[in-house]
Design an enzyme around this catalytic site. Structure first.
Site, mmCIF file in Angstrom:
data_model
loop_
_atom_site.group_PDB
_atom_site.id
_atom_site.type_symbol
_atom_site.label_atom_id
_atom_site.label_comp_id
_atom_site.label_asym_id
_atom_site.label_seq_id
_atom_site.Cartn_x
_atom_site.Cartn_y
_atom_site.Cartn_z
ATOM 1 N N LYS A 18 0.810 -0.963 -0.138
ATOM 2 C CA LYS A 18 0.145 0.017 0.092
ATOM 3 C C LYS A 18 0.914 1.132 0.190
ATOM 4 C CE LYS A 18 -1.796 1.350 4.179
ATOM 5 N NZ LYS A 18 -1.471 2.831 4.472
ATOM 6 N N ASN A 19 1.972 1.096 1.055
ATOM 7 C CA ASN A 19 2.716 2.595 1.203
ATOM 8 C C ASN A 19 3.753 2.818 -0.014
ATOM 9 O OD1 ASN A 19 1.104 2.778 3.406
ATOM 10 N ND2 ASN A 19 2.637 2.430 4.797
ATOM 11 N N CYS A 114 -4.860 11.778 12.843
ATOM 12 C CA CYS A 114 -5.354 10.397 12.742
ATOM 13 C C CYS A 114 -5.518 9.904 14.155
ATOM 14 C CB CYS A 114 -4.106 9.475 12.067
ATOM 15 S SG CYS A 114 -2.836 9.147 13.001
ATOM 16 N N ARG A 119 -0.467 14.390 12.885
ATOM 17 C CA ARG A 119 0.317 14.268 11.590
ATOM 18 C C ARG A 119 0.901 15.481 10.895
ATOM 19 N NH1 ARG A 119 -0.793 8.693 10.430
ATOM 20 N NH2 ARG A 119 0.904 8.701 8.992
ATOM 21 N N ASP A 305 5.253 0.656 12.070
ATOM 22 C CA ASP A 305 4.046 -0.087 11.917
ATOM 23 C C ASP A 305 4.024 -1.530 12.131
ATOM 24 O OD1 ASP A 305 3.726 1.622 8.339
ATOM 25 O OD2 ASP A 305 3.438 2.257 10.476
ATOM 26 N N ARG A 397 -8.438 -0.856 5.210
ATOM 27 C CA ARG A 397 -7.539 0.215 4.271
ATOM 28 C C ARG A 397 -6.312 -0.432 4.075
ATOM 29 N NH1 ARG A 397 -7.127 5.442 7.865
ATOM 30 N NH2 ARG A 397 -5.807 5.674 5.694
HETATM 31 C C1 EPZ Z 1 4.381 7.066 6.311
HETATM 32 O O1 EPZ Z 1 3.763 7.919 7.088
HETATM 33 C C2 EPZ Z 1 3.330 5.795 6.446
HETATM 34 N N1 EPZ Z 1 2.262 5.901 5.612
HETATM 35 C C3 EPZ Z 1 3.132 5.468 7.639
HETATM 36 O O2 EPZ Z 1 2.221 4.108 7.708
HETATM 37 C C4 EPZ Z 1 4.352 5.016 8.689
HETATM 38 O O3 EPZ Z 1 3.675 4.897 9.765
HETATM 39 C C5 EPZ Z 1 5.051 6.286 8.557
HETATM 40 O O4 EPZ Z 1 5.589 6.511 7.225
HETATM 41 C C6 EPZ Z 1 6.583 6.082 9.458
HETATM 42 O O5 EPZ Z 1 7.149 5.023 8.731
HETATM 43 C C7 EPZ Z 1 2.415 6.081 4.366
HETATM 44 O O6 EPZ Z 1 3.473 5.563 3.808
HETATM 45 C C8 EPZ Z 1 1.015 6.244 3.551
HETATM 46 P P1 EPZ Z 1 6.349 10.267 8.545
HETATM 47 P P2 EPZ Z 1 4.155 9.367 7.114
HETATM 48 O O7 EPZ Z 1 6.164 11.445 7.703
HETATM 49 O O8 EPZ Z 1 5.073 9.679 5.915
HETATM 50 C C9 EPZ Z 1 6.947 13.669 11.713
HETATM 51 C C10 EPZ Z 1 0.283 2.671 7.944
HETATM 52 O O9 EPZ Z 1 0.165 2.348 8.855
HETATM 53 N N2 EPZ Z 1 6.818 14.447 10.749
HETATM 54 O O10 EPZ Z 1 7.661 9.492 8.026
HETATM 55 O O11 EPZ Z 1 2.974 10.394 7.388
HETATM 56 C C11 EPZ Z 1 5.948 12.854 12.219
HETATM 57 O O12 EPZ Z 1 5.050 13.508 13.207
HETATM 58 C C12 EPZ Z 1 0.754 4.264 7.922
HETATM 59 O O13 EPZ Z 1 0.410 2.280 6.518
HETATM 60 C C13 EPZ Z 1 7.004 15.911 10.943
HETATM 61 O O14 EPZ Z 1 7.430 16.160 12.139
HETATM 62 O O15 EPZ Z 1 5.227 9.439 8.223
HETATM 63 C C14 EPZ Z 1 6.451 11.465 12.592
HETATM 64 O O16 EPZ Z 1 6.932 11.621 13.946
HETATM 65 C C15 EPZ Z 1 0.475 4.735 9.240
HETATM 66 N N3 EPZ Z 1 6.701 16.772 9.857
HETATM 67 C C16 EPZ Z 1 7.767 11.312 11.847
HETATM 68 O O17 EPZ Z 1 8.024 12.671 11.007
HETATM 69 C C17 EPZ Z 1 6.386 16.615 8.726
HETATM 70 O O18 EPZ Z 1 5.958 17.161 7.839
HETATM 71 C C18 EPZ Z 1 7.920 10.127 10.768
HETATM 72 O O19 EPZ Z 1 6.464 10.408 9.955
HETATM 73 C C19 EPZ Z 1 6.112 15.069 8.306
HETATM 74 C C20 EPZ Z 1 6.335 14.204 9.443
#
Ligand code: EPZ
Length: 418
Positions: A18-19, A114, A119, A305, A397
């Site tokens: 998915k991701n 979420c 997020r 995850d 999902r």
């Molecule tokens: C991706 O989310 C995945 N989703 C998530 O999987 C996964 O948990 C996550 O990466 C971490 O591996 C998809 O790929 C669609 P991040 P993403 O931006 O990109 C902080 C699932 O279950 N951050 O890497 O949103 C954030 O708060 C989903 O399939 C900022 O501070 O994750 C977090 O602490 C859930 N500012 C850290 O970075 C930003 O602008 C990592 O988040 C963006 C992120």
């Protein structure tokens, strides 16, 4: 409804990721003709994103039985991703980078939070400004514009490393007029798969899988095929399920162990049987589960995850362990539900302590988000009697035909409408 106590025996096919699929779908908007994406899973998040992409006038055709998506941006006429769709699936925010890169203009709703907290997308927006975009906010929407219709490119260091921000910036930078450098970029296989596929269609991205991505902007991305990669989180989920249910012997096919990063090493500490093939992984449960503590980290560290699934397995370990999430400190909504099943687990801040040796007994439990809900199903597989997992739309999902796959290897799960 899950009857516990049945070992898992047999073969399970892993679906496309998915991701990794979602970034490929957004990247298709950058092409100058139709893009076919292979190995796309039948998941609600994919169907939702198809709707988001269609909103722009882009043609989307999903040959479901072949798991193939064809996206043709030739008819793209609008550059908007509306709130009512983006709020359903936050990765729709990838439309910002894709529309900026494809058309120099994007009007995309800010994604909501979420189940486990805020997020933020600050890195996405700061990064796009660094690439030369003008960003303003209007009524919950991000308006992103490239001066003169095309981003110049630029340099950006993201702190912390973010998967989504890395994807969005790659999408915005591949067709920029100049060069871009992204530092502390995410190294997840989802990002590598996106870069590799774009490069086969004319992009010039180097450093994928390392913390520094260098992107030389090109004038066009060719029409063609993008190959999606197997779902590493589904793979890890089923590996844990097989290891935690006594008497299990499961072979996962159509998967890639190399995408699991350090998870394989951590998994090996369980002393479960583990045989790794070209595109398969065989797991046999051991007669005991040793307590193994984990801390999540960005790739190739232990994936956030998989932390709920691991904690669920540790309720069956013959000792005390801890699970700590450094990525999402609040991602523990499954803990009170496991307690309802009899687990001895308690949370303090971003760490849970699991005593182990818990005899779980079936009860009604509530899903709150995708990975928490699959953990409750896994708990039900080992709990005595019957477990009822509610709000399983979360499952749909991210896990394709979960009960069919588990029932095909001996689980006893039925879906009823409440
Ligand atoms: C991706 O989310 C995945 N989703 C998530 O999987 C996964 O948990 C996550 O990466 C971490 O591996 C998809 O790929 C669609 P991040 P993403 O931006 O990109 C902080 C699932 O279950 N951050 O890497 O949103 C954030 O708060 C989903 O399939 C900022 O501070 O994750 C977090 O602490 C859930 N500012 C850290 O970075 C930003 O602008 C990592 O988040 C963006 C992120």
């Amino acid at each position: 409804m899950i009857q516990g106590g049945h070992p898992l025996k047999g073969t399970m096919t892993i679906s496309g990721s998915k991701n990794a699929a979602l970034p490929l779908m957004a990247a298709a908007l950058l092409a100058d003709g139709p893009i076919t994406i292979t190995n796309v899973p039948l998941l609600n998040d994919i169907f939702t994103f198809n709707k988001v992409i269609s909103e722009t006038g882009t043609q989307v055709t999903f040959a479901r039985e072949k798991r193939e998506l064809t996206i043709d941006p030739a008819q793209m006429s609008s550059h908007v991703a509306p709130y009512e769709l983006v709020r359903k699936m936050r990765a729709s925010f990838y439309m910002t980078g894709a529309l900026l890169g494809a058309a120099g203009h994007a009007r995309v709703s800010l994604p909501g939070g979420c189940a486990w907290g805020p997020r933020p997308v600050n890195l996405h927006l700061e990064g796009m400004k660094a690439l030369g975009a003008e960003i303003e906010m209007d009524g919950g929407y991000v308006i992103a514009k490239a001066p003169n219709g095309r981003l110049p490119g630029g340099s950006f260091t993201m702190i912390p490393s973010s998967v989504g921000a890395t994807v969005n910036l790659v999408l915005a930078a591949v067709r920029a007029s100049g060069k871009s450098v992204i530092r502390n970029a995410a190294m997840e296989p989802d990002v590598v798969n996106l870069c590799d596929n774009l490069n086969t269609l004319g992009a010039r991205i180097s450093g994928a899988g390392t913390p520094v991505l260098t992107i030389d902007g090109v004038d066009c991305i060719k029409s063609g095929t993008m190959n999606n990669t197997p779902d590493r989180i589904e793979t890890g989920t089923f590996m844990i399920a097989a290891a935690m249910i006594p008497g299990s012997d499961v072979t996962l096919t159509d998967t890639l162990e190399r995408d699991l990063g350090s998870f394989t090493d951590t998994f090996s500490k369980l002393h479960a049987g583990l045989e790794i093939g070209e595109s398969s992984i065989r797991i046999r449960s051991a007669d005991r589960i040793p307590p193994v503590s984990v801390e999540t980290a960005i790739y190739p560290g232990f994936p956030t995850d998989l932390q709920a699934q691991w904690a669920t397995m540790m309720t069956q370990a013959d000792g005390k362990s801890t699970v700590t999430d450094h990525i999402y400190p609040d991602r523990f909504s499954y803990v009170p539900e496991l307690v309802r099943l009899g687990a001895d687990i308690e949370r303090r801040d971003n760490m849970v302590t699991i005593r182990g040796r818990s005899k779980l007994k079936g009860a009604s439990v509530m899903s709150t988000d995708l990975r928490a809900s699959v953990s409750l199903v896994m708990a039900g597989l080992v709990a005595e009697e019957e477990t009822e997992v509610l709000r399983v739309y979360h499952l749909d999902r991210g896990y394709e035909k979960l009960e069919d796959k588990l029932n095909s290897v001996g689980a006893v799960i039925r879906r009823v409408s409440d």
